[in-house]
Enzyme design. Structure first.
Site, mmCIF file in Angstrom:
data_model
loop_
_atom_site.group_PDB
_atom_site.id
_atom_site.type_symbol
_atom_site.label_atom_id
_atom_site.label_comp_id
_atom_site.label_asym_id
_atom_site.label_seq_id
_atom_site.Cartn_x
_atom_site.Cartn_y
_atom_site.Cartn_z
ATOM 1 N N VAL A 171 0.979 4.513 -3.433
ATOM 2 C CA VAL A 171 0.665 5.938 -3.236
ATOM 3 C C VAL A 171 1.976 6.690 -3.016
ATOM 4 O O VAL A 171 2.705 6.400 -2.071
ATOM 5 C CB VAL A 171 -0.267 6.146 -2.022
ATOM 6 C CG1 VAL A 171 -0.662 7.613 -1.906
ATOM 7 C CG2 VAL A 171 -1.517 5.269 -2.139
ATOM 8 N N THR A 205 -3.949 -23.526 3.417
ATOM 9 C CA THR A 205 -2.688 -23.389 4.156
ATOM 10 C C THR A 205 -2.486 -21.906 4.485
ATOM 11 O O THR A 205 -1.617 -21.244 3.906
ATOM 12 C CB THR A 205 -1.503 -23.924 3.323
ATOM 13 O OG1 THR A 205 -1.500 -23.268 2.038
ATOM 14 C CG2 THR A 205 -1.600 -25.423 3.120
ATOM 15 N N ASN A 245 -7.128 1.882 3.134
ATOM 16 C CA ASN A 245 -6.082 1.446 4.074
ATOM 17 C C ASN A 245 -6.661 0.945 5.391
ATOM 18 O O ASN A 245 -5.926 0.747 6.364
ATOM 19 C CB ASN A 245 -5.107 2.586 4.335
ATOM 20 C CG ASN A 245 -4.144 2.793 3.177
ATOM 21 O OD1 ASN A 245 -3.778 1.838 2.500
ATOM 22 N ND2 ASN A 245 -3.747 4.034 2.930
ATOM 23 N N HIS A 256 0.819 -1.209 0.000
ATOM 24 C CA HIS A 256 0.000 0.000 0.000
ATOM 25 C C HIS A 256 0.855 1.262 0.000
ATOM 26 O O HIS A 256 0.456 2.280 -0.558
ATOM 27 C CB HIS A 256 -0.957 -0.014 1.199
ATOM 28 C CG HIS A 256 -2.164 -0.873 0.995
ATOM 29 N ND1 HIS A 256 -3.444 -0.463 1.288
ATOM 30 C CD2 HIS A 256 -2.286 -2.130 0.492
ATOM 31 C CE1 HIS A 256 -4.302 -1.433 0.973
ATOM 32 N NE2 HIS A 256 -3.622 -2.455 0.504
ATOM 33 N N ASP A 257 2.018 1.190 0.599
ATOM 34 C CA ASP A 257 2.929 2.338 0.560
ATOM 35 C C ASP A 257 3.363 2.620 -0.874
ATOM 36 O O ASP A 257 3.331 3.766 -1.328
ATOM 37 C CB ASP A 257 4.155 2.053 1.431
ATOM 38 C CG ASP A 257 5.145 3.209 1.424
ATOM 39 O OD1 ASP A 257 4.704 4.374 1.517
ATOM 40 O OD2 ASP A 257 6.362 2.949 1.347
ATOM 41 N N ASP A 293 2.633 -20.392 -0.229
ATOM 42 C CA ASP A 293 2.712 -21.435 -1.255
ATOM 43 C C ASP A 293 1.737 -21.114 -2.395
ATOM 44 O O ASP A 293 1.182 -20.024 -2.454
ATOM 45 C CB ASP A 293 2.434 -22.817 -0.642
ATOM 46 C CG ASP A 293 1.065 -22.908 0.039
ATOM 47 O OD1 ASP A 293 0.179 -22.079 -0.269
ATOM 48 O OD2 ASP A 293 0.875 -23.808 0.873
ATOM 49 N N HIS A 307 -1.747 -13.071 -1.273
ATOM 50 C CA HIS A 307 -2.943 -13.394 -0.492
ATOM 51 C C HIS A 307 -2.897 -14.809 0.056
ATOM 52 O O HIS A 307 -3.770 -15.193 0.844
ATOM 53 C CB HIS A 307 -4.201 -13.193 -1.343
ATOM 54 C CG HIS A 307 -4.544 -11.756 -1.559
ATOM 55 N ND1 HIS A 307 -5.526 -11.319 -2.435
ATOM 56 C CD2 HIS A 307 -4.034 -10.618 -0.996
ATOM 57 C CE1 HIS A 307 -5.600 -10.003 -2.404
ATOM 58 N NE2 HIS A 307 -4.704 -9.551 -1.544
ATOM 59 N N THR A 308 -1.915 -15.586 -0.332
ATOM 60 C CA THR A 308 -1.754 -16.927 0.231
ATOM 61 C C THR A 308 -1.574 -16.884 1.749
ATOM 62 O O THR A 308 -1.868 -17.854 2.443
ATOM 63 C CB THR A 308 -0.563 -17.663 -0.428
ATOM 64 O OG1 THR A 308 -0.452 -18.966 0.137
ATOM 65 C CG2 THR A 308 0.752 -16.941 -0.194
ATOM 66 N N ASP A 331 7.929 5.206 -0.460
ATOM 67 C CA ASP A 331 8.646 6.269 0.263
ATOM 68 C C ASP A 331 8.251 6.376 1.730
ATOM 69 O O ASP A 331 8.564 7.360 2.394
ATOM 70 C CB ASP A 331 8.402 7.619 -0.422
ATOM 71 C CG ASP A 331 6.952 8.100 -0.314
ATOM 72 O OD1 ASP A 331 6.084 7.273 0.072
ATOM 73 O OD2 ASP A 331 6.693 9.279 -0.594
#
Length: 321
Positions: A66, A239, A87, A62-63, A244, A184-185, A70
């Site tokens: 935008v 899992t 956020n 997310h940094d 994975d 997203h695992t 930084d």
């Protein structure tokens, strides 16, 4: 064909120049223990709560979307980007601040918050049985953080066309998109961000037809209609704590939780990439994802970086000097 080749060469050279502003081992002389300090800090928090790993990975992601990578997401303030709705639920700020305070004691004014965040994301993946990689460092911290600029962050409601545009705007292609979403695992979300798929997908009381029926029953048990919308659910039900390729198998089989993730299977270009990763949980396909994820993370963490005399080195990550 010549135009295509020249265009590809231009993109490749641009990436090389951007990454060339950063370098592996940037702090080897100025703060030799910088990376080890970040690693030990992340590990101490991870040992108490492994779910901090996806939190740190999301924080870095997310940094970078935008103002570039930084550290602007770390700045506090009523109008700062960390308070923007996209956020919601960001975690891991205390880990970065802890590492920063240790580094300030050892090497005052040397190591940027942006670099700490990039290193922490790598360590979080490594601790979750994922790959490790050399993180090019030398980022400087930004001084601007506005919630109004967070509107370009990817959303779980985004169709593929919008996801593709948001990633493309940061110099990231379809391959990067699918590979990075593979994070997203080890991720989590809250029921409120996907329950509409279970009960009211098209405002007529139906469910999203792309959800596997057996999985739909599981999700409805996890998130009852009008139940606790803040309840956390793992994005990979198989899992959830292990980095994975199980996530890609879920997408292939109609078992993705977020709509934006499931849509990766509905587009022929992104589907082919998901299929390459999905085949089985272990073996060569998993190794290939590890390799591609490392490359994609280095590319992501080089987006719109500030180097040289740009920005500053914050003394405290939550506020500008």
């Amino acid at each position: 064909m010549g135009d295509i080749w020249l265009g590809s060469l231009t993109i490749f050279m641009t990436i090389m120049v951007v990454q060339g502003q950063l370098k592996t081992g940037f702090y080897s002389s100025s703060c030799p223990n910088a990376e080890a300090t970040v690693r030990s800090t992340v590990e101490s928090y991870f040992n108490k709560d492994p779910t901090i790993a996806p939190g740190l990975l999301r924080l870095h992601f997310h940094d970078c979307f935008v103002q570039g990578c930084d550290g602007s997401v770390l700045i506090q303030g009523s109008s700062a980007e960390r308070n923007a709705f996209p956020n919601t639920g960001l975690r891991g700020f205390e880990v970065i601040e802890d590492a920063k305070s240790q580094l300030e004691a050892k090497c005052p004014g040397v190591v940027s918050c942006a670099d700490i965040l990039a290193l922490a994301a790598r360590d979080a993946v490594d601790l979750s049985d994922g790959p490790s990689w050399s993180v090019p460092t030398g980022r400087r911290d930004g001084r601007i953080s506005l919630s109004s600029q967070a509107s370009n962050l990817p959303s779980p409601l985004d169709p593929i066309s919008v996801q593709r545009k948001k990633f493309s705007d940061k110099g990231l292609d379809d391959h990067d998109l699918v590979t990075l979403v593979g994070a997203h695992t080890i991720g989590q979300t809250e029921c409120r961000f996907f329950s509409y798929r279970l009960y009211n997908f098209t405002t007529t009381g139906n469910s999203d037809p792309t959800i596997n029926q057996d999985f739909l029953d599981q999700l409805q048990a996890l998130c009852p209609n009008k139940g606790d919308g803040l309840k956390k659910v793992s994005l990979d039900q198989d899992t959830p704590a292990k980095f994975d390729v199980s996530f890609f198998k879920n997408v292939r089989d109609g078992n993705a939780i977020l709509e934006s993730d499931q849509r990766l299977w509905g587009d022929p270009d992104t589907q082919s990439i998901v299929q390459k990763y999905a085949g089985n949980i272990r073996g060569l396909l998993g190794l290939r994802f590890d390799y591609e994820f490392k490359k994609a993370m280095v590319k992501l963490s080089s987006v719109e970086v500030k180097t040289g005399t740009q920005g500053e080195i914050r003394r405290v990550c939550s506020k500008v000097n």
